[in-house]
Structures are given as structure tokens and as C-alpha cells.
Design a protein around this motif. Structure first.
Motif, PDB file in Angstrom:
ATOM      1  N   PHE A   1      -1.937  13.477  -1.189  1.00  0.00           N
ATOM      2  CA  PHE A   1      -0.862  14.420  -1.520  1.00  0.00           C
ATOM      3  C   PHE A   1      -0.850  14.720  -3.023  1.00  0.00           C
ATOM      4  N   HIS A   2      -1.900  14.282  -3.725  1.00  0.00           N
ATOM      5  CA  HIS A   2      -1.910  14.369  -5.196  1.00  0.00           C
ATOM      6  C   HIS A   2      -1.739  15.799  -5.696  1.00  0.00           C
ATOM      7  N   GLU A   3      -2.455  16.733  -5.060  1.00  0.00           N
ATOM      8  CA  GLU A   3      -2.370  18.124  -5.519  1.00  0.00           C
ATOM      9  C   GLU A   3      -0.979  18.700  -5.300  1.00  0.00           C
TER      10      GLU A   3
ATOM     11  N   GLU B   1       0.839  -1.207   0.000  1.00  0.00           N
ATOM     12  CA  GLU B   1       0.000   0.000   0.000  1.00  0.00           C
ATOM     13  C   GLU B   1       0.874   1.257   0.000  1.00  0.00           C
ATOM     14  N   LYS B   2       1.966   1.209   0.748  1.00  0.00           N
ATOM     15  CA  LYS B   2       2.894   2.348   0.740  1.00  0.00           C
ATOM     16  C   LYS B   2       3.440   2.548  -0.669  1.00  0.00           C
ATOM     17  N   LYS B   3       3.795   1.448  -1.323  1.00  0.00           N
ATOM     18  CA  LYS B   3       4.328   1.518  -2.687  1.00  0.00           C
ATOM     19  C   LYS B   3       3.288   2.099  -3.634  1.00  0.00           C
ATOM     20  N   ALA B   4       2.052   1.624  -3.547  1.00  0.00           N
ATOM     21  CA  ALA B   4       0.993   2.099  -4.443  1.00  0.00           C
ATOM     22  C   ALA B   4       0.738   3.590  -4.242  1.00  0.00           C
ATOM     23  N   THR B   5       0.771   4.041  -2.989  1.00  0.00           N
ATOM     24  CA  THR B   5       0.541   5.461  -2.693  1.00  0.00           C
ATOM     25  C   THR B   5       1.621   6.323  -3.340  1.00  0.00           C
TER      26      THR B   5
END
Ligand SMILES: [Zn+2]
Length: 456
Positions: free
Chosen positions: A197-199, A114-118
Motif C-alpha cells: 500500500f506504499h504508493e 508483522e501487522k505493526k511493522a506493515t
């Protein structure tokens, strides 16, 4: 653990001894460009014994907790080999305390996948933002550290220290011009601090692309306004390190320069180091000698009033203990370090600071710098020109240079907007110990006659 450490300390036969044991689990995920660079997890357990005898220190480090009394005896023997003098060690009240971590979303329960995907999602946003984005770097790290500390005076402290940190960087290129921009995130309160954190990832990419078109600042002397992060970096790097009393004590020239009672700035200038500030990157209830952390004024109303101490330097210089004895990893003995260092806020509004400047530079954030005694050079991440009392065009290559004492004297306005550098990776380096977590902060400040490097 308390019993184990207390029992082992019975083997000491010197003036003072302490043991610090650290148990750390950590994970990391790093992307470089489109590829996963490294990913992993680890656990480290180890500690250090310190013994003090006739002014001499003996150390013994260890990786397993078997036969701790033997390690204590080894440190004591070493101390006796080097101790020839008088012991200086300021008293501190013995305490017993346990400080548990408070996590919203416990990162130890989040699967590595999940950390990797994020992180992969943020990396994709950066790489896909614009054709001029040539590379990216997304680095995530977390650790959960439990520190057990006991000394021969009866103090026992157990503290859980969690940390999640991340940096998302974008590298844009147009011909020979390469520009980097980044955003950092994280916190001591859990994995949620790096979610959504996308933005910000997109804003790092946007800034890198914008900087390609921005002209380099024209070198010269300007009225400069620094933002909170730049103020914090300046305060820590240019001034804070001069306040570390081990450095002052060993350096006659610094003793002369850093004489208490000397004027360093205007009446509105207050510089502090506060290890007790809630939520700071350098916050602890106690330092690594069992001293309670506190708010310490270094400069009050423009006058130098204090410096940072370990129990040893406080006694040697006949000053109050401050709670600034810190270490990075268990292999290191604590040395005098900053915690959360900042210029306190004043009363000026940002608009009023800008309004009074005909031609100036607004320096935003920091990408590092250098200091040599009282001289400094810091690079801002980017800047804006100030023209006729207004923020004008974006500029790059903004490098501030000067003498810290002159610069402090040249501060003529202090903003009412104290802020702190956002959570992220990295920290302070000193004496081979890096990266120590420290908080950097301050308000907007205005500096007159500041030299800005750049193209002539
Ligand atoms: Zn530093």
C-alpha cells in the motif's frame, strides 16, 4: 452448535423464536503521528434470543452458552408481557447452510508484530513525505466472525465473516490552513489486501499537500458531476435510508413521500440494493432472519417500485420480503438495513458528461455529511472545477446541499462506469447500531442546478 441451538429452541412456546450466536476474534494497530497509539487483540462470544408473541418481541442476550434453554424461556416470557396484538411476520423458506470464509492470506496467522511493522512503514511514508505534513493517522483492524443462526422454523445457518480494513490519513498544515487526505484499503479475502500500500500512502500525503495550495470552491449553483464514491454516498445516505420500511411505516409523512409508483427521476434512473452481490461490503447469503438476500429494485426506470424489509415490515405493509434484516453485534436485534446500495450504470461516457459543461464542479470522494428527512449536505474529499468542457483546477471545501427528490430529478446523465467505494473502516449507523458494513456504489452522474456551498 446446530444441535445445541436446535435443542434450546425446543424451550420456546411462542409463535416464533430465533437464536444468533457470534464468536469474534479481532486485532488492531493504530498509529497517531510518530507514535504507536494502541495495539491489541480480543475474542468475544455472545448471542441473542428473540421471541415473537402477539406482535410483541422479547429479547435475551447472553455472553456464555450455558443454559441456553433458560435464555429462550426468558425471551418468551418477555414477549408474552408485551404482546397484545396480532403478529405480522412474513413466511420464509427454512434452510440449512454453512458458508465458510475464503482467505488468500489468513490474517489470523499473521503475527501482530508483522501487522505493526506493515502499518509503521505506511506511517513513515506519510510523515516523511513533505515538511508541511504535520500529523498522520494509520488505523488497521481485522476480525473473523462466525455467526450461528437458528430459528424455530428449522433454519440453521453458519457463516464465517472475515474482514481486514485500514485507513492511512495525512494531515498537512500551512499557517491557518489544515488539510486532510486519506486512502483506505482492505478486503474480505485476507491480509494481502493491505500489503503493498506504499504508493497509496504516498498519494494520501501528496493530496493533503496539494490541497493546501488549492482554493476553496466559490459557492453557487453549478452543473455537478459526482464520482463513483460520492454517487454511492449520496444514494445510500440521501435516498437509501428513506427506503428502510421500518422508518416509512412509522412515519406518515414518509409514507406520503415514498408512495410506490411515484416518479422520482428520468427513465434511465435505477437504484438498487443487492445483498447478494459477490464481494460487496454488505454481502451475505442470508440476512439475520434466515431470508435469502437478493437484488431489490428501489427505483426502476425512474419510478419508485420497492423498499427494504424485514419479515415483520413486509407482512405489515403487505409487500415482498427483501432480506434486509441485519444487526451489527450480537447484543443487537436485527433491524431493517441496507446491504450494497447503488445507482445502476447508464450509457454516458465521462468525457461526454464533462464536455457539455461550461462552468461546473467535479466532486470526488466523500468525507461525510448529514441528512434530515429529504434534505442533505455532503462534503467531498476534494473537487475540480470544470471549465469550457474540461476538468480544470483542484478545489477544496466542496459541499453539496439539496433536497434528495429535486436532486434525483435533476440527474441528466448517468455514466457507464459503475464503481464501488473501496474497502475501509466504518459503516452505517442507525438506531444505536454502528458501524454496519454496507457497500456504496454508482457510476459518475451529472446533476444540474446543484447547490455547492463554499465561499461567496
Ligand atoms: Zn447509513
Amino acid at each position: 452448535m446446530q444441535d445445541r441451538l436446535t435443542e434450546a429452541l425446543k424451550a420456546q412456546d411462542v409463535e416464533y423464536a430465533d437464536i444468533r450466536v457470534e464468536d469474534t476474534t479481532n486485532t488492531w494497530v493504530n498509529f497517531r503521528g510518530p507514535d504507536l497509539d494502541t495495539i491489541g487483540s480480543a475474542r468475544t462470544v455472545g448471542g441473542i434470543v428473540r421471541a415473537l408473541y402477539k406482535g410483541g418481541w422479547g429479547y435475551a442476550t447472553f455472553n456464555d452458552l450455558d443454559d441456553l434453554p433458560k435464555r429462550v424461556r426468558e425471551a418468551c416470557e418477555t414477549a408474552k408481557l408485551v404482546g397484545r396484538d396480532t403478529t405480522y411476520f412474513a413466511p420464509a423458506e427454512p434452510v440449512v447452510d454453512v458458508i465458510p470464509a475464503r482467505l488468500v492470506k489468513d490474517f489470523r496467522q499473521v503475527p501482530l508484530a508483522e501487522k505493526k511493522a506493515t502499518m509503521e512503514a505506511y506511517n513513515r511514508i506519510v510523515l516523511g513525505y513533505h515538511k508541511s505534513i504535520q500529523a498522520s493517522s494509520v488505523r488497521y483492524a481485522d476480525y473473523f466472525k462466525t455467526v450461528h443462526y437458528a430459528n424455530s422454523e428449522g433454519t440453521y445457518i453458519e457463516e464465517e465473516i472475515p474482514d481486514v480494513n485500514m485507513i492511512v490519513a495525512a494531515i498537512a498544515r500551512d499557517g491557518d490552513v489544515v488539510q486532510t487526505a486519506f486512502e483506505t484499503g482492505g478486503g474480505a479475502d485476507g491480509f494481502q489486501s493491505v500489503e503493498n500500500f506504499h504508493e497509496k500512502a504516498e498519494s494520501a500525503a501528496r493530496k493533503a499537500v496539494e490541497l493546501l495550495a488549492a482554493p476553496p470552491v466559490a459557492g453557487g449553483k453549478y452543473s455537478v458531476i459526482t464520482n463513483q464514491v460520492m454517487t454511492g454516498v449520496f444514494t445510500h445516505e440521501a435516498f437509501g435510508h428513506l427506503s428502510e420500511s421500518d422508518f416509512v411505516y412509522e412515519n406518515p409523512r414518509m409514507q406520503e413521500l415514498m408512495q410506490l409508483g411515484k416518479r422520482f427521476g428520468g427513465d434511465g434512473l435505477n437504484i438498487l440494493d443487492d445483498g447478494s452481490r459477490p464481494g460487496g461490503l454488505g454481502t451475505h447469503r442470508y440476512d439475520y432472519e434466515g431470508t435469502t438476500t437478493r437484488k431489490n429494485y428501489l427505483i426502476k426506470d425512474g419510478i419508485l417500485v420497492g423498499r427494504l424489509h424485514s419479515r415483520e415490515t413486509a407482512a405489515k405493509m403487505g409487500e415482498q420480503i427483501t432480506g434486509n434484516s441485519r444487526a451489527v453485534f450480537f447484543q443487537h436485534p436485527p433491524i431493517v438495513r441496507m446491504t450494497n446500495t447503488y445507482i445502476d450504470q447508464g450509457t454516458a461516457k465521462f468525457e461526454d458528461m464533462v464536455k457539455g459543461i461550461e462552468l461546473g464542479v467535479y466532486a470526488v470522494n466523500s468525507i461525510g455529511g448529514q441528512t434530515a428527512m429529504e434534505m442533505f449536505t455532503f462534503s467531498a474529499a476534494y473537487g475540480f472545477m470544470i471549465r469550457n468542457g474540461q476538468i480544470a483546477e483542484l478545489v477544496r471545501d466542496v459541499v453539496l446541499t439539496g433536497n434528495v427528490f429535486d436532486t434525483l430529478m435533476n440527474i441528466d446523465m448517468i455514466g457507464n462506469d459503475l464503481g464501488w467505494e473501496p474497502h475501509g473502516p466504518g459503516g452505517c449507523g442507525k438506531g444505536g447500531q454502528h458501524p454496519l458494513r454496507v457497500g456504496l456504489g454508482g457510476p459518475h452522474i451529472r446533476i444540474q442546478n446543484c447547490v455547492v456551498g463554499g465561499q461567496q
